[in-house]
Design a protein around this motif. Structure first.
Motif, PDB file in Angstrom:
ATOM      1  N   LEU C   9       0.793  -1.334   0.002  1.00 57.89           N
ATOM      2  CA  LEU C   9       0.056   0.072  -0.059  1.00 57.89           C
ATOM      3  C   LEU C   9       0.980   1.340   0.033  1.00 57.89           C
ATOM      4  N   GLY C  10       0.097   2.523  -0.280  1.00 52.16           N
ATOM      5  CA  GLY C  10       1.019   3.578  -0.268  1.00 52.16           C
ATOM      6  C   GLY C  10       1.960   3.806  -1.473  1.00 52.16           C
ATOM      7  N   GLU C  11       1.455   3.217  -2.490  1.00 49.75           N
ATOM      8  CA  GLU C  11       2.542   3.440  -3.740  1.00 49.75           C
ATOM      9  C   GLU C  11       1.988   4.604  -4.799  1.00 49.75           C
ATOM     10  N   GLY C  12       0.766   5.118  -4.082  1.00 49.49           N
ATOM     11  CA  GLY C  12       0.175   6.228  -5.051  1.00 49.49           C
ATOM     12  C   GLY C  12      -0.684   5.561  -6.092  1.00 49.49           C
ATOM     13  N   CYS C  13      -1.023   4.417  -5.932  1.00 48.03           N
ATOM     14  CA  CYS C  13      -2.157   3.733  -6.923  1.00 48.03           C
ATOM     15  C   CYS C  13      -3.419   4.136  -6.080  1.00 48.03           C
ATOM     16  N   GLY C  14      -4.489   3.591  -6.676  1.00 46.40           N
ATOM     17  CA  GLY C  14      -5.783   4.029  -6.245  1.00 46.40           C
ATOM     18  C   GLY C  14      -6.691   3.077  -5.537  1.00 46.40           C
ATOM     19  N   ASN C  15      -5.861   1.862  -5.370  1.00 49.76           N
ATOM     20  CA  ASN C  15      -6.672   0.617  -4.674  1.00 49.76           C
ATOM     21  C   ASN C  15      -6.409   0.766  -3.126  1.00 49.76           C
ATOM     22  N   ASP C  16      -5.652   1.608  -2.534  1.00 48.71           N
ATOM     23  CA  ASP C  16      -5.490   1.656  -1.241  1.00 48.71           C
ATOM     24  C   ASP C  16      -6.753   1.520  -0.465  1.00 48.71           C
ATOM     25  N   ALA C  17      -7.705   2.275  -0.646  1.00 43.50           N
ATOM     26  CA  ALA C  17      -9.038   2.443   0.476  1.00 43.50           C
ATOM     27  C   ALA C  17      -9.746   0.984  -0.126  1.00 43.50           C
ATOM     28  N   LEU C  18      -9.748   0.401  -0.861  1.00 45.25           N
ATOM     29  CA  LEU C  18     -10.325  -0.916  -1.320  1.00 45.25           C
ATOM     30  C   LEU C  18      -9.727  -2.213  -0.792  1.00 45.25           C
ATOM     31  N   LEU C  19      -8.351  -2.006  -0.887  1.00 46.97           N
ATOM     32  CA  LEU C  19      -7.574  -3.268  -0.226  1.00 46.97           C
ATOM     33  C   LEU C  19      -7.670  -3.143   1.147  1.00 46.97           C
ATOM     34  N   MET C  20      -7.619  -1.977   1.902  1.00 39.28           N
ATOM     35  CA  MET C  20      -7.252  -2.069   3.377  1.00 39.28           C
ATOM     36  C   MET C  20      -8.172  -2.843   4.282  1.00 39.28           C
ATOM     37  N   PRO C  21      -9.485  -2.954   3.753  1.00 35.87           N
ATOM     38  CA  PRO C  21     -10.440  -3.775   4.637  1.00 35.87           C
ATOM     39  C   PRO C  21     -10.321  -5.195   4.495  1.00 35.87           C
ATOM     40  N   LEU C  22      -9.633  -5.590   3.253  1.00 37.19           N
ATOM     41  CA  LEU C  22      -9.384  -6.905   3.061  1.00 37.19           C
ATOM     42  C   LEU C  22      -8.176  -7.685   3.664  1.00 37.19           C
ATOM     43  N   ILE C  23      -7.114  -6.881   4.096  1.00 40.57           N
ATOM     44  CA  ILE C  23      -5.987  -7.522   4.629  1.00 40.57           C
ATOM     45  C   ILE C  23      -5.681  -7.308   5.921  1.00 40.57           C
ATOM     46  N   SER C  24      -5.044  -8.071   6.518  1.00 36.76           N
ATOM     47  CA  SER C  24      -4.490  -7.980   7.782  1.00 36.76           C
ATOM     48  C   SER C  24      -2.855  -7.306   8.157  1.00 36.76           C
ATOM     49  N   SER C  25      -2.142  -7.107   7.063  1.00 38.16           N
ATOM     50  CA  SER C  25      -0.974  -6.388   7.198  1.00 38.16           C
ATOM     51  C   SER C  25      -0.597  -5.617   5.951  1.00 38.16           C
ATOM     52  N   ALA C  26      -0.281  -4.340   6.043  1.00 37.85           N
ATOM     53  CA  ALA C  26       0.012  -3.557   5.141  1.00 37.85           C
ATOM     54  C   ALA C  26       1.379  -3.118   5.077  1.00 37.85           C
ATOM     55  N   ASN C  27       2.213  -3.584   3.748  1.00 38.33           N
ATOM     56  CA  ASN C  27       3.397  -3.084   3.288  1.00 38.33           C
ATOM     57  C   ASN C  27       3.434  -1.698   2.913  1.00 38.33           C
ATOM     58  N   ILE C  28       3.841  -0.769   3.581  1.00 39.78           N
ATOM     59  CA  ILE C  28       3.933   0.698   3.387  1.00 39.78           C
ATOM     60  C   ILE C  28       5.143   1.257   2.698  1.00 39.78           C
ATOM     61  N   ALA C  29       4.774   1.653   1.356  1.00 39.12           N
ATOM     62  CA  ALA C  29       6.016   2.168   0.680  1.00 39.12           C
ATOM     63  C   ALA C  29       6.784   3.510   1.668  1.00 39.12           C
ATOM     64  N   CYS C  30       7.943   3.540   1.636  1.00 49.19           N
ATOM     65  CA  CYS C  30       8.625   4.516   2.605  1.00 49.19           C
ATOM     66  C   CYS C  30       9.181   5.821   1.767  1.00 49.19           C
ATOM     67  N   GLY C  31       8.680   5.943   0.637  1.00 50.97           N
ATOM     68  CA  GLY C  31       9.360   7.098  -0.315  1.00 50.97           C
ATOM     69  C   GLY C  31      10.603   6.951  -0.968  1.00 50.97           C
ATOM     70  N   PHE C  32      11.092   5.922  -0.780  1.00 50.78           N
ATOM     71  CA  PHE C  32      12.258   5.508  -1.878  1.00 50.78           C
ATOM     72  C   PHE C  32      12.153   5.062  -2.961  1.00 50.78           C
ATOM     73  N   HIS C  33      11.070   4.080  -3.319  1.00 51.56           N
ATOM     74  CA  HIS C  33      10.707   3.511  -4.617  1.00 51.56           C
ATOM     75  C   HIS C  33       9.145   4.082  -4.959  1.00 51.56           C
ATOM     76  N   ALA C  34       8.579   4.394  -3.751  1.00 55.89           N
ATOM     77  CA  ALA C  34       7.102   5.260  -4.135  1.00 55.89           C
ATOM     78  C   ALA C  34       6.772   5.698  -2.808  1.00 55.89           C
ATOM     79  N   GLY C  35       5.717   6.370  -2.795  1.00 60.44           N
ATOM     80  CA  GLY C  35       5.261   7.085  -1.593  1.00 60.44           C
ATOM     81  C   GLY C  35       5.701   8.410  -1.385  1.00 60.44           C
ATOM     82  N   ASP C  36       5.244   9.258  -0.517  1.00 62.06           N
ATOM     83  CA  ASP C  36       5.776  10.218   0.129  1.00 62.06           C
ATOM     84  C   ASP C  36       5.061  10.537   1.160  1.00 62.06           C
ATOM     85  N   PRO C  37       5.753  11.522   2.215  1.00 58.88           N
ATOM     86  CA  PRO C  37       5.180  11.810   3.326  1.00 58.88           C
ATOM     87  C   PRO C  37       3.930  11.762   3.749  1.00 58.88           C
TER      88      PRO C  37
END
Lengths: 249, 249, 249, 249
Positions: C9-37
Motif C-alpha cells: 500500500l501507499g504506492e500512489g495507486c488508487g486501490n489503497d482504500a479498497l484493499l485496506m479492509p481486506l488485508i491484515s498487514s500493510a506493506n507501506i512504501a517509505c518514499g524511496f521507490h514510491a510514496g511520499d510523506p
C-alpha cells in the motif's frame, strides 16, 4: 605526433578551474550522477572560452551514489536517459556558442558499457539516434567499441596513464595488486609512451600496443592537477601536439 | 478564422493518447515537475506522427509537488533550469525528427512568471539564450509577456475557456467564486467566442476583448477529453481552422 | 487455522482504500521507490483505524524506476537506506498511535535479498540494528531467511497464490511459461491450499509443502481487489482465521 | 552561568570531525536539504560517542538548492515532510543508542518559520504530533516561538554571535550594511556577552537584552572551526558551563 587530453569536469569538485587550461576535451557531467544546470552552464562557457571541446559525460541517475553504482536499467530506459543528458548539455553548449561534440559514459555506466553488450548497445543506439556524427569515447576493445561500430557511430579509444595494463591490452581491474600506478613519475612517463610510441609496459613485463587517441586525466584530487600539468609539459617537450580528437588528423 | 489548441502532455496521466488527436500544440513535461526520459521520447514521437507541434513545458524541479509549489529560486538558477529542460526535450524532438518549437511554463512557474517580473525575466532570458526564435506561450498582459518583449522573444497569448475573466481581461483568481466554469456547454461556447469574436463575457456581465492565438485545453480528467473533443467539433463547425500558432498566419 | 494477508500500500495507486479492509498487514512504501510523506501519514492513519498492522516496505532509492531496478549499492549504504526508511515510516506510525511492526523488501530489493547473501545480510543487519524485535517478511528458503537467522531477527515466510511453484518449493521465475497463474478461480483455490493444507500443486504435477504464515495479495490492478475479496471470503468460509502474523500463534 | 553551543552537521562538508568536539548540540541534516543515510548514521554515532545531543535539522526537500530556497509547500505537506525527517534521523539516533532530542529548521525553512505563522504552525504541529516532549530551537520572538507555544511544544531561543541585532532584539537582515560581523574578536566577545550578560550591543549603539539558551556556531568555513574553538575557550575562561540545553537548568 598528436594526442587529446580528456578529464571529467562539472562534477562539483573544486579543480575545474585548474584543470580546464590543461586539457583539450572536457567530459562534462549532465546532472544525473553529478552537476546541475548552473554548473553545466558555467563549465560550458569556460570550455568555449578556453577552446576546450565539450563532451557529454553521461551516467546513471544516481546523485547520492555519484553514478558509481550499477543500476540494472531496462535498455530502452537507459538509452532514453542518455539522450536526455546529451540534449540537456547540448542546450548549454549552444548557449555558450558551441555544441556537444562527443559522448563518454561515467563511472558504473563506463564499466557496464565496457563489459556488457546490452547497456553498450543502449548507449550507442542513443548516440546514433541523437546524432550519428557524435563519437563515443571509451575503452579500446570494449563492448562499447563493438556497439558503436554496430550502431554506425565513431569510437575513439582512450588510455589511462595511471592504470596498469595486461599483456592483452586490457586494464588490470581495480582491486588487483598493481592496478593503479601511484608513482607520479611513472604516470607521466607512461603518458608519453602512449602518445609517442603507442605502447606501454604491461604488468607482466611485456610491452603491449595501445592505440589511444586520447589520454584520460583523473582530476578529483589536488595532486591530479599537478599530474595533469606534468603530463602536459612532458608531452609538449616530447614534441607531441595536444589537440582535441575531434579536430581530425 | 484560425486558432491553436494546446494541452499539457507527458505528465504520466492516462489521457495522452486520447488528447493528442484533438490538439495542435503539445506542452510536453520535461522531467522536472513530471515526465521522464522514456515518456518524453514516446510523446515526442507520437506528436510528430500526428503533426502536433512540440512545446517545452518547463517547471520547477519538484516531482513530489508536481510543480505546483513555488520555489523561491535564484533567477540565474531558474534560467538555467529552463535551458536544461528545453535542451533535454529538444533532444527527444530531434530523435523524433522535429524540434522544440515553443516554450510554456507549468503550474507554479506559470503563475510566478505571470505575476512577478523577476522569474518572468529569468524564463524569457533562458529562451532568448537558447534560441531567440522560440516563442513563449502564456497569459496575455502578464509579466511574462513584458519580459518576452524585453528579451526579444515572441509572445503568444492564450485563453482559457473554462476560466472566468474580469472586465479588465485578467483571469478571476482560482478560489474566488465563479472562477472556474463547470458547465461544459458554457465552456464550449466560450471557446467559440474566443476563436470567432475574440472576446468573452466577463464575470461582471460586461464583454471583454481577449486576443488569444491559442486555447488551453485542460486534460487531466476523463471529462476533459470529452470537452476537448466538443470544443474541437464546435470550432470546426463554426468555420474555425485549428492549426498550430507556430504555422504563422 | 490462521493466516495473514499482506499487500503493498501507499504506492500512489488508487486501490489503497479498497484493499485496506481486506488485508491484515500493510506493506507501506517509505518514499524511496514510491510514496511520499503525506501518503505515508494517511495510509498509517487508515491502517490503525482499520486494525491493520503496519510494515515498512523498504526499497531501492529509485522513484523513476519504482524500485524495480537493481542498484548495485554498497552493503553499508544499503543497510543505512533501510534504516532510514524504517525510521521515517515509524514516525508516521507513531503519529497514528502505533509503530512499524515488520519489514518487507520491495521489488528489485526483494529479489536481490532473496537470491544474494550480501544484500540479504545488509537488510537483515539494518533491521537488527534498528530493532531486533522486528520480523522480516519474505520468501521461504531465501538468502534473506538465512540472513535473518544469522542476524537474530525473526523471519516470516510468505506464499504467493498467483505464482507457480517448482517441486523444490521455489517460485517458477517470472518469464518462464506458467510462472504466473492467471485464472482467478485457481488463484483463490491455491490461497486456500496454502492456508488449510500448507501445500500446493507444483508446476510438474507434484505436491509441494509450503510453510507460509502470510499470503501476499497483489493490489496494483482493479481485478486484484476482486481477487483479494474472493480470497478473503473463501478462506473465511473454509474456517481460516485471517489475522496479522504479528499477533502470535 | 551555562549555555549550549549548537552547529549544523552532517551536511557533507568537511568540518564535522573538527566541530563535534567543540559543541554540545548537533543539528544533523536529515537528507532533504543535505546529508544521506550513511552520513546520518556516522554523525549520530560520533555525536553519541562525544556526548553531543542529537537534533533533527529539518529542511525543504531541495538537495540542489541546499534548502536555501523557499518552497511554497502546502502546510499539511510541510508538516509531513518534517515528521518524515525527524523519524528518519530518530532511526539512526536509536541505532547509535540515543534519540532525537530537539528539532531545528534549516535555511529557507528557518526563515519562513520565523516570519510566517503558517509554515511555523506546520513545523510546530509536526513536532507536537511526533513527540510533544521535543523542544524546537530557533529565533526568539519569531513566529515559530509563537507556534510552538500554541502547539504545546517547548521553544528554546538561540543567539548568533556573528550577526548584528537591532534595538528591538531582531536580527539585522542579511544584505543590510553591518548585518554580519566579520571581525573574529568581536564575534567571540559577543558570544561571551550573550552567555554572561544576556545582552549585546545593537547596531544603533544601544544595548539589547537577548535571552538565549543556545549559541549557533556556523561551521561551513575553515575559519569557523577556529572561531568555534575561540568561543568555547573564551566562554570557559569566563566561567560559563557549556552544556546541552536539553540537560535542564
Amino acid at each position: 605526433m598528436k594526442i587529446d587530453l580528456n578529464a571529467d569536469l562539472g562534477e562539483g569538485c573544486g579543480n575545474d578551474a585548474l584543470l580546464m587550461p590543461l586539457i583539450s576535451s572536457a567530459n562534462i557531467a549532465c546532472g544525473f550522477h553529478a552537476g546541475d544546470p548552473t554548473i553545466m552552464r558555467r563549465v560550458c562557457a569556460e570550455a568555449v572560452r578556453r577552446g576546450v571541446v565539450i563532451g557529454a559525460q553521461v551516467g546513471y541517475r544516481d546523485l547520492v551514489g555519484f553514478g558509481r553504482r550499477r543500476i540494472d536499467a531496462d535498455p530502452v530506459e537507459l538509452a532514453n536517459d542518455v539522450i536526455y543528458q546529451i540534449g540537456a548539455l547540448d542546450g548549454f553548449a549552444r548557449v555558450a556558442g558551441d555544441r556537444v561534440r562527443y559522448v563518454k559514459p561515467h563511472g558504473a555506466l563506463y564499466n557496464t558499457a565496457a563489459d556488457d553488450p546490452e547497456p553498450a548497445a543502449a548507449v550507442a543506439s542513443a548516440v546514433a539516434a541523437y546524432d550519428r556524427g557524435l563519437p563515443l569515447l571509451g575503452l579500446p576493445g570494449s563492448a562499447l567499441a563493438d556497439a558503436a561500430q554496430e550502431a554506425g557511430v565513431a569510437f575513439v579509444p582512450e588510455a589511462f596513464a595511471d592504470r596498469a595494463y595486461r599483456a592483452d591490452g586490457r586494464l588490470v581491474p581495480r582491486g588487483e595488486p598493481g592496478a593503479v600506478i601511484e608513482d607520479p613519475y611513472e604516470v607521466v612517463a607512461r603518458a608519453a609512451a602512449f602518445a609517442v610510441q603507442h605502447r606501454v609496459g604491461a604488468l607482466d613485463g611485456s610491452t603491449v600496443a595501445v592505440e589511444a587517441r586520447s589520454l584520460c586525466v583523473h582530476g578529483d584530487t589536488a595532486g591530479a592537477v599537478y599530474l595533469a600539468r606534468e603530463i602536459r609539459r612532458t608531452l609538449e617537450d616530447a614534441g607531441v601536439t595536444l589537440a582535441p580528437f575531434t579536430a581530425g588528423s
